[in-house]
Design a protein around this motif. Structure first.
Motif, PDB file in Angstrom:
ATOM      1  N   ALA A   1       0.809  -1.179  -0.083  1.00 42.88           N
ATOM      2  CA  ALA A   1       0.170  -0.111   0.034  1.00 42.88           C
ATOM      3  C   ALA A   1       1.085   1.077  -0.012  1.00 42.88           C
ATOM      4  N   PRO A   2       0.369   2.432  -0.724  1.00 39.34           N
ATOM      5  CA  PRO A   2       1.416   3.476  -0.703  1.00 39.34           C
ATOM      6  C   PRO A   2       1.758   4.107   0.736  1.00 39.34           C
TER       7      PRO A   2
ATOM      8  N   GLN B   1       6.440  17.975   6.000  1.00 39.10           N
ATOM      9  CA  GLN B   1       5.425  18.955   6.140  1.00 39.10           C
ATOM     10  C   GLN B   1       5.326  20.409   5.780  1.00 39.10           C
ATOM     11  N   SER B   2       6.464  20.777   5.826  1.00 37.55           N
ATOM     12  CA  SER B   2       6.475  22.353   5.573  1.00 37.55           C
ATOM     13  C   SER B   2       6.364  22.446   3.893  1.00 37.55           C
ATOM     14  N   GLU B   3       6.702  21.815   3.331  1.00 37.09           N
ATOM     15  CA  GLU B   3       6.579  21.830   1.674  1.00 37.09           C
ATOM     16  C   GLU B   3       5.114  21.650   1.497  1.00 37.09           C
ATOM     17  N   GLN B   4       4.400  20.855   2.252  1.00 39.95           N
ATOM     18  CA  GLN B   4       2.845  20.609   2.023  1.00 39.95           C
ATOM     19  C   GLN B   4       2.345  21.890   2.478  1.00 39.95           C
ATOM     20  N   ASP B   5       2.805  22.584   3.863  1.00 36.77           N
ATOM     21  CA  ASP B   5       2.260  23.822   4.278  1.00 36.77           C
ATOM     22  C   ASP B   5       2.302  24.858   3.245  1.00 36.77           C
ATOM     23  N   GLU B   6       3.473  24.872   2.481  1.00 32.24           N
ATOM     24  CA  GLU B   6       3.696  26.023   1.602  1.00 32.24           C
ATOM     25  C   GLU B   6       2.684  25.936   0.431  1.00 32.24           C
TER      26      GLU B   6
ATOM     27  N   PHE C   1       7.573   5.629  -1.897  1.00 31.26           N
ATOM     28  CA  PHE C   1       6.362   6.821  -1.796  1.00 31.26           C
ATOM     29  C   PHE C   1       6.299   7.823  -0.973  1.00 31.26           C
ATOM     30  N   LEU C   2       6.636   7.271   0.353  1.00 29.84           N
ATOM     31  CA  LEU C   2       6.917   8.095   1.589  1.00 29.84           C
ATOM     32  C   LEU C   2       7.849   8.978   1.351  1.00 29.84           C
TER      33      LEU C   2
END
Length: 133
Positions: A70-71, A84-89, A77-78
């Protein structure tokens, strides 16, 4: 009959030893049915029959394909997800774009153009913005 025993006994002993060694060398994940120690006991206590059972039932086949993951279990994949900071940006940028689109809806220039376009039935021209700009 004695000649047959001189041939079958060494073959049976060789098969028995081979089945014990094969059972002992296989990783525990490749044993089907019962645990690895149980298969060793079966092959030792039942010389020929235990070996036959081992090869027919107990020995799992090695898979040639990689196991499907699974992913959220796949390390590759992970790693590709980023921090997390890239996703928040990214979320912040998308929210800014959404706010700009909302500001365009409230922009009086669009309403002024709608009034001068001769649109008397009050339809909105939002679907035609690309053509107007």
């Amino acid at each position: 009959m004695a000649r047959l025993l001189f041939i079958l006994v060494p073959v049976a002993i060789a098969f028995w030893v081979y089945s014990i060694v094969d059972c002992a060398m296989q990783p525990p994940t490749r044993h089907r049915g019962v645990s690895k120690p149980a298969w060793l006991v079966i092959t030792i206590l039942l010389p020929v029959l235990g070996g036959i059972l081992w090869f027919l039932i107990g020995r799992g086949r090695g898979s040639t394909t990689a196991p499907v993951r699974a992913p959220d279990d796949d390390p590759a994949f992970l790693r590709g997800l980023g921090s997390q900071s890239e996703q928040d940006e990214r979320i912040r940028r998308l929210e800014e774009e959404l706010a700009q689109l909302d500001a365009e809806d409230d922009d009086p220039r669009w309403k002024r153009h709608e009034r001068h376009s001769g649109d008397t039935d009050g339809d909105d021209l939002r679907g035609q913005r690309g053509a107007l700009g």
